[in-house]
Design a protein around this motif. Sequence first.
Motif, short mmCIF file in Angstrom:
data_model
loop_
_atom_site.label_atom_id
_atom_site.label_comp_id
_atom_site.label_asym_id
_atom_site.label_seq_id
_atom_site.Cartn_x
_atom_site.Cartn_y
_atom_site.Cartn_z
N LEU A 73 0.81 -1.22 0.00
CA LEU A 73 0.00 0.00 0.00
C LEU A 73 0.84 1.27 0.00
CD1 LEU A 73 -2.82 1.19 0.02
CD2 LEU A 73 -2.79 1.09 2.53
N VAL A 74 1.92 1.29 0.78
CA VAL A 74 2.76 2.50 0.87
C VAL A 74 3.30 2.86 -0.51
CG1 VAL A 74 4.86 3.47 1.84
CG2 VAL A 74 3.37 2.06 3.26
N THR A 75 3.68 1.87 -1.30
CA THR A 75 4.23 2.13 -2.63
C THR A 75 3.14 2.48 -3.62
OG1 THR A 75 5.92 0.50 -2.14
CG2 THR A 75 5.71 1.17 -4.42
N TYR A 76 2.01 1.78 -3.56
CA TYR A 76 0.96 1.96 -4.54
C TYR A 76 0.14 3.24 -4.34
CZ TYR A 76 1.34 -2.88 -6.23
OH TYR A 76 1.76 -4.04 -6.79
N VAL A 77 0.11 3.77 -3.13
CA VAL A 77 -0.88 4.78 -2.80
C VAL A 77 -0.77 6.04 -3.65
CG1 VAL A 77 0.45 5.91 -0.98
CG2 VAL A 77 -2.08 5.83 -0.84
N SER A 78 0.43 6.40 -4.13
CA SER A 78 0.59 7.63 -4.91
C SER A 78 0.27 7.44 -6.39
CB SER A 78 2.02 8.15 -4.78
OG SER A 78 2.94 7.22 -5.31
N LEU A 79 0.05 6.20 -6.82
CA LEU A 79 -0.21 5.93 -8.23
C LEU A 79 -1.66 6.26 -8.60
CD1 LEU A 79 0.59 4.58 -10.96
CD2 LEU A 79 -0.24 2.44 -9.97
N LYS A 80 -1.82 6.96 -9.70
CA LYS A 80 -3.14 7.24 -10.24
C LYS A 80 -3.22 6.70 -11.66
CE LYS A 80 -4.38 9.19 -6.47
NZ LYS A 80 -5.26 8.44 -5.54
N ILE A 81 -4.30 6.04 -11.96
CA ILE A 81 -4.41 5.31 -13.21
C ILE A 81 -4.29 6.22 -14.42
CG2 ILE A 81 -6.93 5.43 -13.17
CD1 ILE A 81 -4.65 2.66 -14.61
N SER A 82 -4.72 7.46 -14.32
CA SER A 82 -4.65 8.36 -15.47
C SER A 82 -3.22 8.73 -15.83
CB SER A 82 -5.45 9.64 -15.19
OG SER A 82 -4.89 10.34 -14.10
N HIS A 83 -2.27 8.46 -14.93
CA HIS A 83 -0.87 8.78 -15.18
C HIS A 83 -0.10 7.59 -15.78
CE1 HIS A 83 -1.11 11.92 -11.68
NE2 HIS A 83 -1.84 12.26 -12.74
N VAL A 84 -0.71 6.44 -15.82
CA VAL A 84 0.02 5.24 -16.22
C VAL A 84 0.09 5.13 -17.74
CG1 VAL A 84 0.07 2.72 -16.15
CG2 VAL A 84 -0.62 4.02 -14.12
N ALA A 85 1.31 4.98 -18.28
CA ALA A 85 1.49 4.76 -19.71
C ALA A 85 1.80 3.30 -19.98
CB ALA A 85 2.62 5.64 -20.25
N ARG A 86 2.69 2.72 -19.17
CA ARG A 86 3.08 1.32 -19.36
C ARG A 86 3.33 0.67 -18.00
NH1 ARG A 86 7.52 1.07 -24.35
NH2 ARG A 86 5.98 0.86 -26.03
N VAL A 87 3.06 -0.61 -17.93
CA VAL A 87 3.42 -1.41 -16.76
C VAL A 87 4.27 -2.57 -17.26
CG1 VAL A 87 2.60 -2.82 -14.84
CG2 VAL A 87 1.30 -0.79 -15.53
N PHE A 88 5.44 -2.75 -16.65
CA PHE A 88 6.36 -3.81 -17.04
C PHE A 88 6.25 -4.96 -16.04
CE2 PHE A 88 8.98 -1.61 -20.23
CZ PHE A 88 8.54 -0.31 -20.07
N ILE A 89 5.93 -6.15 -16.52
CA ILE A 89 5.74 -7.30 -15.64
C ILE A 89 6.66 -8.45 -16.08
CG2 ILE A 89 4.10 -8.90 -14.61
CD1 ILE A 89 1.85 -7.00 -15.38
N PRO A 90 7.76 -8.68 -15.39
CA PRO A 90 8.60 -9.84 -15.69
C PRO A 90 7.92 -11.12 -15.22
CG PRO A 90 9.83 -8.13 -14.52
CD PRO A 90 8.38 -7.80 -14.39
N ILE A 91 7.99 -12.16 -16.02
CA ILE A 91 7.41 -13.45 -15.68
C ILE A 91 8.51 -14.50 -15.71
CG2 ILE A 91 5.75 -15.22 -16.36
CD1 ILE A 91 4.04 -13.09 -17.62
N CYS A 92 8.52 -15.35 -14.71
CA CYS A 92 9.52 -16.41 -14.62
C CYS A 92 8.83 -17.77 -14.65
CB CYS A 92 10.35 -16.27 -13.34
SG CYS A 92 11.69 -17.48 -13.22
N GLU A 93 9.24 -18.60 -15.59
CA GLU A 93 8.73 -19.96 -15.70
C GLU A 93 9.93 -20.92 -15.73
OE1 GLU A 93 6.43 -20.24 -19.21
OE2 GLU A 93 4.81 -18.97 -18.50
#
Length: 303
Positions: free
Chosen positions: A136-156
């Motif tokens: 929550l502490v990290t996420y709380v300042s994020l607003k969806i209208s500001h998001v351009a890209r989200v990078f998600i590494p996946i490990c298999e």
Amino acid sequence: MLDPTVVVHSSESGKTSDLTGIMPIQPKKLFHMDITREATTPPNEQPHVRVGAVLPKWWTLIAFEPTASMMLTDSQAAVAAYIFSDTLDRSEELVISDEIGYRSTFRCLVPERCVESRRYALSDKYTPAEVISDFLVTYVSLKISHVARVFIPICEELHWYLVIVDFKSRRLIILDSLPCVEKHQQRKRNAIKVATYLEAMLDDHIFDDDKSKVVDCSTFWPMTPFGLPTQKNRSNDSGVWVTSWIRECTLKDDFNIQVNDSTRMRLAVDLVLEKYNDLCLVIQENAWQYRTKVEAEHEDIWE
């Protein structure tokens, strides 16, 4: 299955911030884009001497030797030697930020070793609400209208690939340094799966600052850019490729990067020397003391 590192680029601020606590909470420059152009002032104010084709013989005591082409500064080379020393305590803390990085942690950046993750944010074990609560502490300042890209590494099974959730182009960009025909459809399904998970997270009211914007990234089109470069066989470089794509392709769509052993060392040195590391200055001082000690013990060091 899913690594915790989720990097969001804000189209408003132009900066990157990590959502998981692995990197700093405050938006700031995460990495030097070209370490050869950066200079770190040594504690003893010595000039920056470039490492040339001839390396000191004491580098044979180090688990990972830099190549001459890396052109590390003298201070960066000392830090690299300190990180990858075979004689120093592997339990020593080299990075203290939101997470702690030990010398043993950096061993995964030695050539041909797999990059491992010990912490996962997106997983079948947790609901989106539970992940939001945990970070929550990290996420709380994020607003969806500001998001351009989200990078998600996946490990298999120790193989890494990257899913970029691009809100502007409405695409799920899949970057894989070792593509496999048999697993292509599975990885497309995984991309949709993590986008659906992300959609459920971003639908939470704490991210809402524009009621008219609908978060529907689960409907984005999964695609893989044509002609991506690939890693060498048995290099175990997939995690390094993913990290490099995140570092170098924040907003651009040119994913034709190059990765080699020097990329691993640059990553290690950057992680230790960045400002978010509370031990940055301490490690620099220790590295110079270590170098001085080794030089004194080996008279043929510069031969």
